[in-house]
Write a protein that holds these residues in place. Structure first.
Motif, PDB file in Angstrom:
ATOM      1  N   TRP A 268      21.950 -32.195 -25.524  1.00 51.67           N
ATOM      2  CA  TRP A 268      23.279 -31.687 -25.180  1.00 51.67           C
ATOM      3  C   TRP A 268      24.231 -31.803 -26.369  1.00 51.67           C
ATOM      4  O   TRP A 268      25.269 -32.461 -26.314  1.00 51.67           O
ATOM      5  N   GLY A 269      23.837 -31.131 -27.435  1.00 48.42           N
ATOM      6  CA  GLY A 269      24.647 -31.090 -28.648  1.00 48.42           C
ATOM      7  C   GLY A 269      23.811 -31.434 -29.863  1.00 48.42           C
ATOM      8  O   GLY A 269      22.752 -32.049 -29.772  1.00 48.42           O
ATOM      9  N   ILE A 270      24.318 -31.003 -31.021  1.00 46.91           N
ATOM     10  CA  ILE A 270      23.602 -31.215 -32.273  1.00 46.91           C
ATOM     11  C   ILE A 270      23.985 -32.568 -32.868  1.00 46.91           C
ATOM     12  O   ILE A 270      23.127 -33.359 -33.252  1.00 46.91           O
ATOM     13  N   THR A 271      25.283 -32.828 -32.923  1.00 50.89           N
ATOM     14  CA  THR A 271      25.789 -33.965 -33.692  1.00 50.89           C
ATOM     15  C   THR A 271      26.702 -34.843 -32.841  1.00 50.89           C
ATOM     16  O   THR A 271      27.461 -34.336 -32.012  1.00 50.89           O
ATOM     17  N   ASP A 272      26.632 -36.139 -33.104  1.00 47.50           N
ATOM     18  CA  ASP A 272      27.531 -37.085 -32.431  1.00 47.50           C
ATOM     19  C   ASP A 272      29.004 -36.704 -32.609  1.00 47.50           C
ATOM     20  O   ASP A 272      29.849 -37.039 -31.775  1.00 47.50           O
ATOM     21  N   LYS A 273      29.290 -35.981 -33.677  1.00 47.75           N
ATOM     22  CA  LYS A 273      30.671 -35.564 -33.960  1.00 47.75           C
ATOM     23  C   LYS A 273      31.277 -34.800 -32.798  1.00 47.75           C
ATOM     24  O   LYS A 273      32.468 -34.926 -32.518  1.00 47.75           O
ATOM     25  N   TYR A 274      30.445 -34.008 -32.105  1.00 51.82           N
ATOM     26  CA  TYR A 274      30.975 -33.140 -31.047  1.00 51.82           C
ATOM     27  C   TYR A 274      30.387 -33.435 -29.678  1.00 51.82           C
ATOM     28  O   TYR A 274      30.462 -32.597 -28.783  1.00 51.82           O
ATOM     29  N   SER A 275      29.799 -34.615 -29.484  1.00 52.08           N
ATOM     30  CA  SER A 275      29.256 -34.901 -28.160  1.00 52.08           C
ATOM     31  C   SER A 275      30.347 -34.917 -27.110  1.00 52.08           C
ATOM     32  O   SER A 275      31.456 -35.397 -27.349  1.00 52.08           O
ATOM     33  N   TRP A 276      30.027 -34.437 -25.917  1.00 58.11           N
ATOM     34  CA  TRP A 276      30.990 -34.497 -24.800  1.00 58.11           C
ATOM     35  C   TRP A 276      31.278 -35.939 -24.424  1.00 58.11           C
ATOM     36  O   TRP A 276      32.292 -36.225 -23.799  1.00 58.11           O
ATOM     37  N   ARG A 277      30.363 -36.842 -24.790  1.00 56.04           N
ATOM     38  CA  ARG A 277      30.602 -38.257 -24.557  1.00 56.04           C
ATOM     39  C   ARG A 277      31.329 -38.799 -25.773  1.00 56.04           C
ATOM     40  O   ARG A 277      30.723 -39.356 -26.688  1.00 56.04           O
ATOM     41  N   ALA A 278      32.624 -38.604 -25.756  1.00 53.66           N
ATOM     42  CA  ALA A 278      33.418 -38.781 -26.961  1.00 53.66           C
ATOM     43  C   ALA A 278      33.296 -40.178 -27.551  1.00 53.66           C
ATOM     44  O   ALA A 278      33.352 -40.357 -28.760  1.00 53.66           O
ATOM     45  N   SER A 279      33.092 -41.171 -26.718  1.00 57.12           N
ATOM     46  CA  SER A 279      33.062 -42.531 -27.238  1.00 57.12           C
ATOM     47  C   SER A 279      31.672 -42.946 -27.703  1.00 57.12           C
ATOM     48  O   SER A 279      31.503 -44.002 -28.313  1.00 57.12           O
ATOM     49  N   GLY A 280      30.690 -42.151 -27.427  1.00 58.01           N
ATOM     50  CA  GLY A 280      29.321 -42.576 -27.701  1.00 58.01           C
ATOM     51  C   GLY A 280      28.702 -41.892 -28.902  1.00 58.01           C
ATOM     52  O   GLY A 280      29.321 -41.072 -29.576  1.00 58.01           O
ATOM     53  N   THR A 281      27.462 -42.282 -29.181  1.00 57.58           N
ATOM     54  CA  THR A 281      26.690 -41.680 -30.261  1.00 57.58           C
ATOM     55  C   THR A 281      25.321 -41.298 -29.694  1.00 57.58           C
ATOM     56  O   THR A 281      24.306 -41.872 -30.074  1.00 57.58           O
ATOM     57  N   PRO A 282      25.307 -40.327 -28.755  1.00 59.69           N
ATOM     58  CA  PRO A 282      24.083 -40.116 -27.966  1.00 59.69           C
ATOM     59  C   PRO A 282      23.105 -39.094 -28.520  1.00 59.69           C
ATOM     60  O   PRO A 282      22.087 -38.850 -27.875  1.00 59.69           O
ATOM     61  N   LEU A 283      23.373 -38.498 -29.679  1.00 62.10           N
ATOM     62  CA  LEU A 283      22.564 -37.351 -30.112  1.00 62.10           C
ATOM     63  C   LEU A 283      21.647 -37.700 -31.283  1.00 62.10           C
ATOM     64  O   LEU A 283      21.532 -38.867 -31.655  1.00 62.10           O
ATOM     65  N   LEU A 284      20.993 -36.699 -31.847  1.00 62.54           N
ATOM     66  CA  LEU A 284      19.937 -36.924 -32.849  1.00 62.54           C
ATOM     67  C   LEU A 284      20.455 -36.917 -34.276  1.00 62.54           C
ATOM     68  O   LEU A 284      19.795 -37.435 -35.175  1.00 62.54           O
ATOM     69  N   PHE A 285      21.641 -36.310 -34.474  1.00 64.23           N
ATOM     70  CA  PHE A 285      22.268 -36.289 -35.799  1.00 64.23           C
ATOM     71  C   PHE A 285      23.607 -37.010 -35.720  1.00 64.23           C
ATOM     72  O   PHE A 285      24.340 -36.845 -34.738  1.00 64.23           O
ATOM     73  N   ASP A 286      23.918 -37.801 -36.729  1.00 65.85           N
ATOM     74  CA  ASP A 286      25.191 -38.516 -36.709  1.00 65.85           C
ATOM     75  C   ASP A 286      26.339 -37.570 -37.050  1.00 65.85           C
ATOM     76  O   ASP A 286      26.124 -36.364 -37.243  1.00 65.85           O
TER      77      ASP A 286
END
Ligand code: XIL
Length: 302
Positions: A268-286
């Motif tokens: 659910w997204g490419i980069t932690d920069k734009y995750s809908w989970r704004a406070s988290g780091t849930p994705l594969l690219f920082d």
């Protein structure tokens, strides 16, 4: 293979990501998308409030940008989503039952018709069940005015609107065996028994420490597949970092690969920069588009 999509393709699966049209002008966003993924899901641009903000007035421009990008790169597109209680404009909730039925069917016809033949799978109905132990349907204008039958009515309309698209039911907290997934399972079994058109079930798979990857994830995917539908991981993200996050991601990939009818994974997204989970780091690219340990774990598991 050295990319997510390439490695997944060797296993006969797609590897997708949610995409926001507003980021398609950002060079590292687009280069990461193009290098690593072969399927896209518009994150918000195909939702009811985006495409039909007022009755009968359709706006496809933002989603079209995503679909055009995908098509020019040979990527698949997942359609998300036609009938959902959220991101639903208030006019829909103000209709009488008869008008709501007409508006729902028209929405499905117009939206699917616009992209007919271009969408590999559509989330026809999203999140129609309640959390918790009841197994009940969630309250929404559709449920409250049309009753349980709104789901099958939506799927029948969808089949007619784009016969080539796989039609999915999509939900969260259905990733393991529990009361909510049992309720969805019973609905899918009933649809298959009665010939209601359904081809796939999407498992959103939003995980965190309170809601980790279930131990029976693979078994749950398998029991749905055994009903005669494909299963897809549709909105994967896992909060956390480092080795534990990487291990969880690898477990998701292994579960999908172990189920023949698990046809693809979408994060659910490419980069932690734009995750809908704004406070988290849930994705594969920082946030700087560097590959995280979770990325390497996924690539190695594929
Ligand atoms: C989320 C988007 O990521 C956000 O940008 C938006 O503000 C809210 O919706 N389940 C779904 C997705 O099916 O559509 C949701 O996407 C996340 C939960």
């Amino acid at each position: 293979a050295s990319t997510l999509a390439g490695a997944a393709a060797e296993k006969g699966r797609y590897f997708g990501t949610a995409v926001a049209a507003g980021h398609l002008g950002e060079a590292p966003y687009v280069s990461t998308l193009n290098a690593e993924f072969d399927s896209v899901t518009p994150e918000n641009e195909m939702k009811w409030d985006a495409v039909e903000p007022s009755r009968g007035s359709f706006n496809f421009a933002n989603a079209d940008r995503i679909v055009s990008h995908a098509q020019s790169r040979g990527m698949k597109v997942r359609g998300h989503t036609l009938v959902w209680h959220s991101q639903l404009p208030s006019w829909v909730g103000n209709l009488s039952a008869g008008d709501l039925r007409t508006a729902m069917n028209n929405h499905i016809n117009q939206v699917m018709g616009h992209w007919k033949g271009k969408i590999h799978s559509w989330d026809v109905v999203n999140e129609a069940f309640q959390d918790g132990s009841s197994g009940a349907r969630r309250n929404s204008p559709f449920q409250d005015k049309l009753g349980n039958g709104f789901i099958e009515e939506a799927f029948r309309a969808a089949r007619a609107a784009d016969p080539a698209a796989k039609l999915c039911y999509n939900d969260y907290n259905t990733d393991g065996v529990n009361a909510k997934s049992n309720a969805v399972y019973n609905m899918v079994r009933d649809f298959k028994a009665r010939g209601v058109p359904i081809d796939c079930v999407g498992f959103q798979s939003h995980f965190n420490s309170a809601s980790p990857v279930p131990a029976d994830y693979q078994a749950n995917l398998q029991r749905f597949a055994d009903l005669g539908v494909d299963v897809q991981i549709t909105e994967l993200d896992i909060e956390g970092s480092g080795t534990s996050q990487a291990t969880s991601y690898a477990n998701v990939v292994k579960a999908c690969l172990a189920v023949t009818r698990c046809t693809g994974i979408t994060v659910w997204g490419i980069t932690d920069k734009y995750s809908w989970r704004a406070s988290g780091t849930p994705l594969l690219f920082d946030s700087n588009y560097n590959k995280k340990p979770a990325y390497t774990a996924v690539l190695n598991a594929l």
